[in-house]
Design an enzyme around this catalytic site. Sequence first.
Site, PDB file in Angstrom:
ATOM      1  N   GLY B 149       2.871  -3.083 -12.091  1.00  0.00           N
ATOM      2  CA  GLY B 149       2.767  -2.812 -10.665  1.00  0.00           C
ATOM      3  C   GLY B 149       3.876  -1.881 -10.207  1.00  0.00           C
ATOM      4  O   GLY B 149       4.922  -1.742 -10.857  1.00  0.00           O
ATOM      5  N   CYS B 150       3.650  -1.231  -9.089  1.00  0.00           N
ATOM      6  CA  CYS B 150       4.603  -0.218  -8.608  1.00  0.00           C
ATOM      7  C   CYS B 150       5.945  -0.848  -8.236  1.00  0.00           C
ATOM      8  O   CYS B 150       7.001  -0.384  -8.667  1.00  0.00           O
ATOM      9  CB  CYS B 150       4.006   0.563  -7.451  1.00  0.00           C
ATOM     10  SG  CYS B 150       3.304  -0.463  -6.138  1.00  0.00           S
TER      11      CYS B 150
END
Lengths: 335, 335, 335, 335
Positions: B149-150
């Site tokens: 995930g970012c």
Amino acid sequence: MIRTAILGASGYVGGELLRLIAAHPRLRATKLFGESKAGRTVAEVHPHLAPVYADTTFGRFDEAALEDVDLVFAALPHGHSQALAATILARGIPFVDLGADFRLDDAATYERWYGHAHEAPDLLGEFVYGIPEINRVAIRGSKAVAAAGCYATAAILALKPLVDANIVDSKDIIVDAASGVSGAGREAKEATGFSTVDGSFAAYGLLSHRHTAEMEMALEARVLFTPHLVPMTRGILATCYAEATGAGDPLEALKAAYADERFVHATDAAPATKWVSGSNGVQLTARYDDRTGKVLALSAIDNLGKGAAGQMIQCANLMLGLDEAAGLTACGVYP
Amino acid sequence: MIRTAILGASGYVGGELLRLIAAHPRLRATKLFGESKAGRTVAEVHPHLAPVYADTTFGRFDEAALEDVDLVFAALPHGHSQALAATILARGIPFVDLGADFRLDDAATYERWYGHAHEAPDLLGEFVYGIPEINRVAIRGSKAVAAAGCYATAAILALKPLVDANIVDSKDIIVDAASGVSGAGREAKEATGFSTVDGSFAAYGLLSHRHTAEMEMALEARVLFTPHLVPMTRGILATCYAEATGAGDPLEALKAAYADERFVHATDAAPATKWVSGSNGVQLTARYDDRTGKVLALSAIDNLGKGAAGQMIQCANLMLGLDEAAGLTACGVYP
Amino acid sequence: MIRTAILGASGYVGGELLRLIAAHPRLRATKLFGESKAGRTVAEVHPHLAPVYADTTFGRFDEAALEDVDLVFAALPHGHSQALAATILARGIPFVDLGADFRLDDAATYERWYGHAHEAPDLLGEFVYGIPEINRVAIRGSKAVAAAGCYATAAILALKPLVDANIVDSKDIIVDAASGVSGAGREAKEATGFSTVDGSFAAYGLLSHRHTAEMEMALEARVLFTPHLVPMTRGILATCYAEATGAGDPLEALKAAYADERFVHATDAAPATKWVSGSNGVQLTARYDDRTGKVLALSAIDNLGKGAAGQMIQCANLMLGLDEAAGLTACGVYP
Amino acid sequence: MIRTAILGASGYVGGELLRLIAAHPRLRATKLFGESKAGRTVAEVHPHLAPVYADTTFGRFDEAALEDVDLVFAALPHGHSQALAATILARGIPFVDLGADFRLDDAATYERWYGHAHEAPDLLGEFVYGIPEINRVAIRGSKAVAAAGCYATAAILALKPLVDANIVDSKDIIVDAASGVSGAGREAKEATGFSTVDGSFAAYGLLSHRHTAEMEMALEARVLFTPHLVPMTRGILATCYAEATGAGDPLEALKAAYADERFVHATDAAPATKWVSGSNGVQLTARYDDRTGKVLALSAIDNLGKGAAGQMIQCANLMLGLDEAAGLTACGVYP
């Protein structure tokens, strides 16, 4: 490898030149000049370029610096190129200047719009006006190019085919354009401070913006131009109005004129500046309005791309006999 | 030429994958799937990509579509990959998934954070967690990668060397991070409307954001994570706090850990998200505060670059035995 | 009618004071001082105020200017108040200073955080710290108030009831806060230029921001504070972390502490800065995280409202025996 | 106390009406209708208004709701007012409608621009066009006002005195205008999402925007109008071009026409939208260009203020015999 010197390398256009050169197959930025940042590293001044240029430092320009250089780019504050051009031209080094100093072909017109006499009027004839799509042959054979202004590039690309094909009346053209803030350069000013610009839209330079002269020269037309400042960093949209003559459909004329161009795209969609942000692209459209008998033509560019650094590299590619699109094939960055 | 299928090609991550692939020496985007935009052209959906992809159209995914494909990227809404993964894995095609579906190695943890049972728990073990800098060997040997995930990418890169070197106490970590709006995807929502976000800064997902689980898994730590929404389009900054153990200087540890990494740069400057915008870069710094005995570590990435499409391509490059940086060498776009 | 002099009237806080005073039932801005804009009109310097103040001009401050004045507001660059305070206090005119000069009660602490000796240490005891919600009685009886810093106001209002009720451990507090750009004042700087800030989020002043000292003084706590710059003009969000003691629910404590306050609203919603933009309001929330044993508390204010001009007027209202909310009842402007 | 019902109270104009009414000496918002938010509280839907309206809830409109009401404001999606107007008018309650439904005085013109037949053509004559500065007497004596469109208000105020004094040729007018995103309303759309709009500037509705019809009606002129979307929340700037007749100076004409107006200010400064943000103000300027023989006139308003809620209240004040500026005296919020 083409050894490239950049004058004004610490500004926004300088940074964009460095970014584009990093992806160029032949150019190498070997000398970086930036008076106000002399002695500092690229990593300090342009942190986004640190991965490529790291500890390269900015120097102060002197004539000896032109040795071992195959190409000169200048992105200097207005007026500086008038003092430097003779030196560069004397060495025969291909020179692309982004300043307004040598864009106009006539010293009197220069004086009228810039408010002072030109310092090197005899050199005006040495420079070719730098928009490849309308002046490719001359640029290819030239040693000195005055890359067009950002607003001028947007407006001229939207209007030139319409004027040339006599689809619009060249005596009655309005260019209403809007730019992101980076067009005002990197120097700190209250007018371009975040708190001033954010949430605001305004016109400026009413009736007097100097790019009018370029538009009139390149289009051989009478132009009323109003620039605006948009709360965004990059991009120019030119919304152009002219009286229609009835001689043809304006969008078809744009499509035909640019059918073989790699950077110019004419479609029936109203362009948004973000479509070309970070690229050398130009998005155009046009319409004829039968209610009012006018033509509406729109053009979107990135003021730092096709409006500055991209166009400079495109011109240099032509001057040096390289693929015109070398280093310029990246798409826009969106969203 | 590596024939690449993209599931979710019409979204923001899909567009970024297409943009990066256009500059990649080996990958070619040969099949684009986007359910909601099926039948439409790339030029309509991603106007910035029109110069490259023009009239390529989006299709609807079906299994036959995987024939003639050498690589699959998926950037789908949460949950979709759980249904698709078995099909893709069965064909043995290298698969990089950006969904959260296969990031966690444990179905119970998944259920705790996502609120429902995992639909394909037996496949969890097939996927390798996709952050090359901390998991390179496993990615290289894998057929299935769950790209991180970012927020998790930003936080883990800032903290992992500090936890691993025992410079901070893994039981007491706070990640306070902020993201641009593109991280919320392309779907229209009032919460991400311009008028909602412009001029506003707010936290969301208090105590409950799902990326917490990834951070805890990858760091083997206890993390309290608070995400915020910033009125900007791209970028994540993670500001991380932890109790210092006294075992070493955190910035030196980051510099040492990433000395040979091409995308990660640790310096003593406080990073800004715009320095890495449009790139796969990571900018880090860290400090020890002797007043409070805490370590402060900061990390900036582009959520669509290193936080999504850039990382996916970096993982694919490793899986396919290509140069890890292929297609990812562009500097950030600034300003 | 209370004749009010404003020192620093040409800056952003000065403009906000003038805007609020225009709607105040009793205050009248009768003397406006602004050294850099002396001789210019309000209409030129603050065009939004032209309808009310029109041709009022800014003057240069001298002592005679204090005649015929019932109240003095100062919103000057750091350090100026140390030279002026004795003069104003000697005349017995109620004085609300927004500078940091007299906020700390101890010259040694001042020197530690500000890096130089205080010039008027004997006057430190004359000033009352200006946050009415935590210091109302002292402000009401005072002739000199040092209005709190913007970040300090946000953090202190979120944390003070939790520290006072012993719900959190005062030895281990983290304040992670973010501000709009107007907090940096009106002076042109590259760091606050539109092209620098737009599309970027960054921390600054790592470990060393001076508002830390105020927070520690007012909370009697140990605080690690990290400020960030948000691409927006107005607003501060403080995201605060502390170790829970288990002594009570933090949101209930905030609701109870501020039940009778007109400007402070504690709810279970995560606040956004835009909810209070243009107002004197404060929006708070808090949560206990049983996973990590920490308390999360959030606070949103307008840095020019409750963080500056609004708070100054609120303090003045108390000092002058007026309704505390006089001139401050406007809701936020949204969207 | 004037009991006011608001239809469409949950949208952006509805919120602005509530904000302005909170500061109005006579109006009270007693009935709030918002179909999509029925049952929810103002605090949930408009958090910035929570301090004033708190737990007031939105209802669904029915005819009985008009009992005990002295004034009706409607800010509904296009077309809704055509169905409701007869009911409201039958009760004789003063009604200010912001919809476009009753602005045009001619059903055929309505049909041409809106693409469908008008549903209540017999009521068109009951409504007065709502721009007080050009239509004050009629508004004062009316029971039903169709408040002007936001773009139309900006353009008409800049041009009407020039057309009326025959300073410009009414047959050849161009209005190039740009609006903040709140003008598109509160409904979530990809076109107004943050990631779409941020960093972008574009025209839309080429040759076909419906406000053209209002401008032509009110100016008795032929108008080509191009709207643009600006990455900002509030504000409209209209940049207007017309052929000069030589009959007088345009700025002097504007100054003379609006000398006694409280909300309209004509000066020689190029106006910025932020100068009037949050207010009912209008900033104008004009120039004659002797190079091209054209007149340039500019106008800045807040689209939610003078372009919507402010104008509605100004009209209502006139209809009810109140001070025309009641509740509207606040200056713009800047920066």
